[in-house]
Design a protein around this motif. Structure first.
Motif, mmCIF file in Angstrom:
data_model
loop_
_atom_site.group_PDB
_atom_site.id
_atom_site.type_symbol
_atom_site.label_atom_id
_atom_site.label_comp_id
_atom_site.label_asym_id
_atom_site.label_seq_id
_atom_site.Cartn_x
_atom_site.Cartn_y
_atom_site.Cartn_z
ATOM 1 N N ALA A 144 0.832 -1.207 0.000
ATOM 2 C CA ALA A 144 0.000 0.000 0.000
ATOM 3 C C ALA A 144 0.865 1.255 0.000
ATOM 4 O O ALA A 144 0.494 2.271 -0.597
ATOM 5 N N GLN A 145 2.010 1.225 0.664
ATOM 6 C CA GLN A 145 2.895 2.384 0.671
ATOM 7 C C GLN A 145 3.406 2.712 -0.722
ATOM 8 O O GLN A 145 3.655 3.879 -1.033
ATOM 9 N N ALA A 146 3.554 1.702 -1.573
ATOM 10 C CA ALA A 146 4.000 1.965 -2.948
ATOM 11 C C ALA A 146 2.933 2.706 -3.753
ATOM 12 O O ALA A 146 3.263 3.449 -4.685
ATOM 13 N N ARG A 147 1.665 2.533 -3.402
ATOM 14 C CA ARG A 147 0.580 3.199 -4.119
ATOM 15 C C ARG A 147 0.251 4.576 -3.550
ATOM 16 O O ARG A 147 -0.446 5.352 -4.212
ATOM 17 N N TYR A 148 0.708 4.876 -2.359
ATOM 18 C CA TYR A 148 0.399 6.152 -1.717
ATOM 19 C C TYR A 148 1.690 6.857 -1.319
ATOM 20 O O TYR A 148 2.171 6.700 -0.193
ATOM 21 N N PRO A 149 2.289 7.633 -2.220
ATOM 22 C CA PRO A 149 3.497 8.384 -1.863
ATOM 23 C C PRO A 149 3.165 9.514 -0.897
ATOM 24 O O PRO A 149 1.997 9.808 -0.604
ATOM 25 N N LEU A 150 4.212 10.169 -0.433
ATOM 26 C CA LEU A 150 4.041 11.197 0.586
ATOM 27 C C LEU A 150 3.183 12.359 0.090
ATOM 28 O O LEU A 150 2.298 12.853 0.812
ATOM 29 N N GLY A 151 3.422 12.810 -1.149
ATOM 30 C CA GLY A 151 2.646 13.939 -1.659
ATOM 31 C C GLY A 151 1.166 13.643 -1.751
ATOM 32 O O GLY A 151 0.315 14.501 -1.448
ATOM 33 N N GLN A 152 0.803 12.412 -2.139
ATOM 34 C CA GLN A 152 -0.602 12.047 -2.225
ATOM 35 C C GLN A 152 -1.240 11.975 -0.845
ATOM 36 O O GLN A 152 -2.389 12.390 -0.662
ATOM 37 N N LEU A 153 -0.509 11.481 0.138
ATOM 38 C CA LEU A 153 -1.037 11.436 1.500
ATOM 39 C C LEU A 153 -1.259 12.843 2.059
ATOM 40 O O LEU A 153 -2.211 13.077 2.805
ATOM 41 N N VAL A 154 -0.393 13.772 1.690
ATOM 42 C CA VAL A 154 -0.599 15.169 2.110
ATOM 43 C C VAL A 154 -1.879 15.722 1.505
ATOM 44 O O VAL A 154 -2.634 16.457 2.166
ATOM 45 N N ASN A 155 -2.173 15.372 0.256
ATOM 46 C CA ASN A 155 -3.429 15.805 -0.353
ATOM 47 C C ASN A 155 -4.636 15.214 0.360
ATOM 48 O O ASN A 155 -5.668 15.876 0.510
#
Length: 288
Positions: free
Chosen positions: A24-35
């Motif tokens: 799941a971490q590969a599909r959700y990078p840091l920038g996307q999690l910030v969004n």
């Protein structure tokens, strides 16, 4: 209440990001999690979302029903001609609303791509500076931003078109009602009836204006709910610490690391990459 909801959602997204599984971490990078934290969580807790549901749904229907009752009392069946114009705009508006929802999803995807590209550029800033790739990185970020602006522009154009259709229906409704009344009644339209009807039509402008805003807000909120639901349903890291014992130093026999029957995998569904591994590492040993 809105600030509390926003803080709770941001905290939940942050906690979920800390325990995402490796796939799941590969599909959700840091920038996307910030969004997810700054955009989706804030959109659900928007101050105007709850009032728009209040004034744009049952309250608008109640005002419309009351206004149509008194207009029918003054104009008779001619009021249904204006109502037909308003009802005719709703199917057209529903098609545009579906396009707005698709555009909103595209905007979110482009925003995630732009945040991911920007975050990757900042992470690899030393490598970019070392190889003089500044213009290349700037071009990547500019392209991602251009695609985001293009999607945002399409969404705003659809919103403007929806508002224009609703405004046209509000303007044509009294005009068509007065024309039908003039052709179907022998007595002329008096000034008192005309101005009273205009007052009621002006009263109906507000619910007719709130209704499309409530619908578009609900579309944006549904997109954020779907995105957050996908994130919260992602698998989490759940290590089993029942047989894990930590010591502050080597044991009496000099063993620093002692592993017995360890099995691990990168993806749970693919089985174990390492199975039943056991070894001991003594103090001062080098293991390759």
């Amino acid at each position: 209440c809105c600030l509390h909801t926003k803080a709770a959602l941001m905290h939940k997204v942050f906690d979920k990001a800390q325990c995402l599984a490796s796939q799941a971490q590969a599909r959700y990078p840091l920038g996307q999690l910030v969004n997810y934290m700054m955009v989706d969580a804030a959109r659900l807790a928007d101050t105007y979302l709850v009032p728009s549901f209040h004034w744009g749904t049952w309250c608008s229907v109640l005002i419309l029903g009351t206004g149509l009752y008194f207009l029918y009392d003054m104009l008779g069946a001619a009021v249904f001609a204006g109502l037909a114009v308003v009802l005719l705009t709703w199917p057209i508006g529903s098609i545009i609303i579906g396009r707005i929802k698709q555009a909103s999803e595209q905007v979110q995807d482009m925003r995630d791509l732009r945040a991911k590209t920007t975050q990757s550029a900042f992470t690899a800033s030393t490598v970019i500076k070392a190889h003089a790739w500044e213009l290349w990185a700037q071009a990547l970020i500019s392209d991602a931003r251009s695609m985001e602006l293009k999607a945002q522009r399409r969404k705003q154009n659809l919103n403007a078109l929806l508002n224009a259709i609703i405004a046209t229906g509000r303007t044509l409704a009294p005009t068509l009602s007065f024309l039908v009344y003039a052709y179907t009644h022998t007595e002329p339209l008096s000034a008192s009836v005309a101005f009273s009807c205009l007052a009621w039509y002006n009263l109906l402008r507000r619910p007719l204006a709130y209704l499309p805003y409530a619908i578009t807000s609900s579309m944006d909120a549904s997109v954020s709910v779907h995105r957050l639901a996908e994130l919260f349903n992602e698998p989490e890291l759940k290590p089993d610490f029942s047989h894990y014992h930590r010591t502050t130093g080597p044991t009496a026999s000099g063993v620093r690391v002692d592993m017995v029957g360890v099995s691990s995998s990168w993806v749970r569904s693919e089985g174990s990459t390492l199975s039943n591994v056991s070894f001991k590492a003594h103090d001062g040993e080098l293991i390759v």
